[in-house]
Design a protein around this motif. Sequence first.
Motif, PDB file in Angstrom:
ATOM      1  N   GLU B  84       0.840  -1.193   0.000  1.00 33.72           N
ATOM      2  CA  GLU B  84       0.000   0.000   0.000  1.00 33.72           C
ATOM      3  C   GLU B  84       0.877   1.245   0.000  1.00 33.72           C
ATOM      4  O   GLU B  84       2.070   1.160   0.279  1.00 33.72           O
ATOM      5  N   PHE B  86       2.072   4.613   1.502  1.00 30.70           N
ATOM      6  CA  PHE B  86       2.110   5.173   2.860  1.00 30.70           C
ATOM      7  C   PHE B  86       2.095   6.702   2.880  1.00 30.70           C
ATOM      8  O   PHE B  86       2.258   7.297   3.938  1.00 30.70           O
ATOM      9  N   PHE B  87       1.956   7.308   1.724  1.00 32.47           N
ATOM     10  CA  PHE B  87       1.991   8.770   1.710  1.00 32.47           C
ATOM     11  C   PHE B  87       0.600   9.333   1.981  1.00 32.47           C
ATOM     12  O   PHE B  87      -0.389   8.818   1.478  1.00 32.47           O
ATOM     13  N   HIS B  88       0.571  10.399   2.754  1.00 41.37           N
ATOM     14  CA  HIS B  88      -0.704  10.985   3.171  1.00 41.37           C
ATOM     15  C   HIS B  88      -1.487  11.508   1.966  1.00 41.37           C
ATOM     16  O   HIS B  88      -0.907  12.074   1.038  1.00 41.37           O
ATOM     17  N   VAL B  90      -3.218  14.029   1.664  1.00 42.47           N
ATOM     18  CA  VAL B  90      -3.198  15.492   1.468  1.00 42.47           C
ATOM     19  C   VAL B  90      -1.847  15.974   0.918  1.00 42.47           C
ATOM     20  O   VAL B  90      -1.654  17.179   0.751  1.00 42.47           O
ATOM     21  N   LEU B  91      -0.948  15.032   0.634  1.00 44.56           N
ATOM     22  CA  LEU B  91       0.330  15.427   0.020  1.00 44.56           C
ATOM     23  C   LEU B  91       0.238  15.299  -1.491  1.00 44.56           C
ATOM     24  O   LEU B  91      -0.643  14.617  -2.026  1.00 44.56           O
ATOM     25  N   ARG B  92       1.175  15.942  -2.158  1.00 45.58           N
ATOM     26  CA  ARG B  92       1.303  15.822  -3.619  1.00 45.58           C
ATOM     27  C   ARG B  92       2.672  15.203  -3.899  1.00 45.58           C
ATOM     28  O   ARG B  92       3.562  15.268  -3.038  1.00 45.58           O
ATOM     29  N   ASP B  95       5.439  17.261  -2.860  1.00 45.84           N
ATOM     30  CA  ASP B  95       5.675  17.285  -1.413  1.00 45.84           C
ATOM     31  C   ASP B  95       6.454  16.052  -0.972  1.00 45.84           C
ATOM     32  O   ASP B  95       7.333  16.140  -0.112  1.00 45.84           O
ATOM     33  N   VAL B  99       9.779  15.955   1.242  1.00 40.03           N
ATOM     34  CA  VAL B  99       9.822  15.287   2.556  1.00 40.03           C
ATOM     35  C   VAL B  99      10.962  14.266   2.611  1.00 40.03           C
ATOM     36  O   VAL B  99      11.669  14.162   3.618  1.00 40.03           O
ATOM     37  N   LEU B 100      11.135  13.525   1.509  1.00 40.62           N
ATOM     38  CA  LEU B 100      12.119  12.438   1.538  1.00 40.62           C
ATOM     39  C   LEU B 100      13.553  12.910   1.257  1.00 40.62           C
ATOM     40  O   LEU B 100      14.515  12.266   1.703  1.00 40.62           O
ATOM     41  N   TYR B 126      -3.102  16.030  -5.726  1.00 40.07           N
ATOM     42  CA  TYR B 126      -3.116  15.411  -4.398  1.00 40.07           C
ATOM     43  C   TYR B 126      -3.223  13.888  -4.515  1.00 40.07           C
ATOM     44  O   TYR B 126      -3.930  13.373  -5.392  1.00 40.07           O
ATOM     45  N   LYS B 128      -4.742  11.824  -2.794  1.00 41.79           N
ATOM     46  CA  LYS B 128      -6.097  11.274  -2.606  1.00 41.79           C
ATOM     47  C   LYS B 128      -6.835  11.120  -3.941  1.00 41.79           C
ATOM     48  O   LYS B 128      -7.781  10.345  -4.035  1.00 41.79           O
ATOM     49  N   ALA B 142       9.565   6.968  -5.451  1.00 40.99           N
ATOM     50  CA  ALA B 142      10.215   7.384  -4.196  1.00 40.99           C
ATOM     51  C   ALA B 142      11.285   6.379  -3.777  1.00 40.99           C
ATOM     52  O   ALA B 142      12.324   6.751  -3.233  1.00 40.99           O
TER      53      ALA B 142
END
Lengths: 214, 286
Positions: B84, B86-88, B90-92, B95, B99-100, B126, B128, B142
């Motif tokens: 699955e 694991f990125f939120h 609400v992130l793009r 982003d 972050v990484l 996004y 989502k 990633a």
Amino acid sequence: MSGLILKDFLTARRALRSYFTIPIFYFVLTVMGMFDLTFVTVFMTLLVMLLPMGAFSYDEQAKWDRYAMSLPLGRRGVVGARYLFALLLALFAGAFGTAVCAVLSVTGKGDLLESLLTILATLAVCIWMVAILLPLCYKLGPERARIYMFVLVFAPIILMFLAVRLGIHIDLSFLDGLSDGALMAGFALFPLSGLLALGVSYFVSCAIVERKEF
Amino acid sequence: MNNAIEIRGLCKSYGDFSLQNIDLTLPGGSILGLIGENGAGKTTTMKCILNLIRRDAGEITVLGRDSIAQEREIKQDVGLVMDECFFHDVLRPLDVGRVLAPAYRDWDAGLFRDYLDKFGLPEKKYIKEFSRGMKMKLSLAAALAHHPRLLILDEATAGLDPVVRDEILEEFLGFICDEDHSILISSHITSDLEKAADYIAYLHGGRVVLSAAKDDILDNYGRVGCTREQLAAIDPAELVRVRRETFGCEALVADRAAFRRRYPDLTVDKIALEDIMLFIGKGEEL
């Protein structure tokens, strides 16, 4: 670690937007004399207490923790990022509160010393709350930890109410005899004690996370 | 070539389930496919490699380094994709890169953007709004953007349509072209592993019941179709597992050429990994 702090700000950006819009509105009303400093204390509480708790909820929703632990940061690094996020929020809330006090004082809407003492006391309470709640979030998860947050918030109110009903009065008149400088210095110790508690809390959270399986 | 992963005597108990003395080796420059039923211990093994859970016993070496003592250095060289994203929500993707990037010494922002382009992922949309396939591609981008030497993929192609799965498999094969790169992949989709893997390890009930080069398995294992009477006449030592059906029996043999020489009257067919899984998972031992 900075990436994880950024992640917390990014996931909270919608909440941050509303948290910032509303205080500006209230700030204007306060300058116009329609509200008092209470709005700043509410804003600070929301910012410092609720956002770190929210970050746990967002992470839980995304099952982020397992991924975060697979990054080359170590468990302490992941926990440290969350504490720095909370600390940055507290610093910002403190700075915002101080700035509002200064503006209200200049515009003649409040006594600077009294306002600053209120801000310091609020900040201290918030940091202490966070220091207690973060390890609970790591141990129990954000949903169960939230119950303890309500206990922490309402228990003092209930105790004070009971104290009043029972006729217990704490004599604070000695504060009137203290100089402004002594008062400020005394109240400044409250947030500092909170920061110390936050440091201890960090090590407790690290110990919890070290034992945790993801 | 050094081994990318070496696992010796790995044990982990959860009470009702345990990994028992797992020995696995992923030679450098190759792909090891981990197969097994749900709950067989594939994800638990991977979690042990990544130190997400504590092992009860055993040693794990990743890229020549101890997986506990040198965990952080190892993770600089490991890319992870699980079943699955694991990125939120609400992130793009943009982003995710930001972050990484600070976490990895060799994060390559240009390469990350190249992968986003290659996979057709809009960097400002996004997460989502992404489909499952898009989310898995983002996870892969990633995982690859910090120039890892080892990819750990846990059911990374599960639930994807054949087109997306093929695209992702192509990427794995491209990654492995560098001889310094290795992949550990678990999957229920054994046909994917038949295409890509060099080695296969089959976990069953927390134990490794089969571990060999994929070509050796596919070249040697076979399925014997016979009657109950014919089955009774076969030396049980020749049979790995047996399945008795209403209209006859089937047996799994480990060396079909030798079996054919010994029992020339019986038919022995080639067998796919999925059928080997079914035999070992559902068949009986004689």
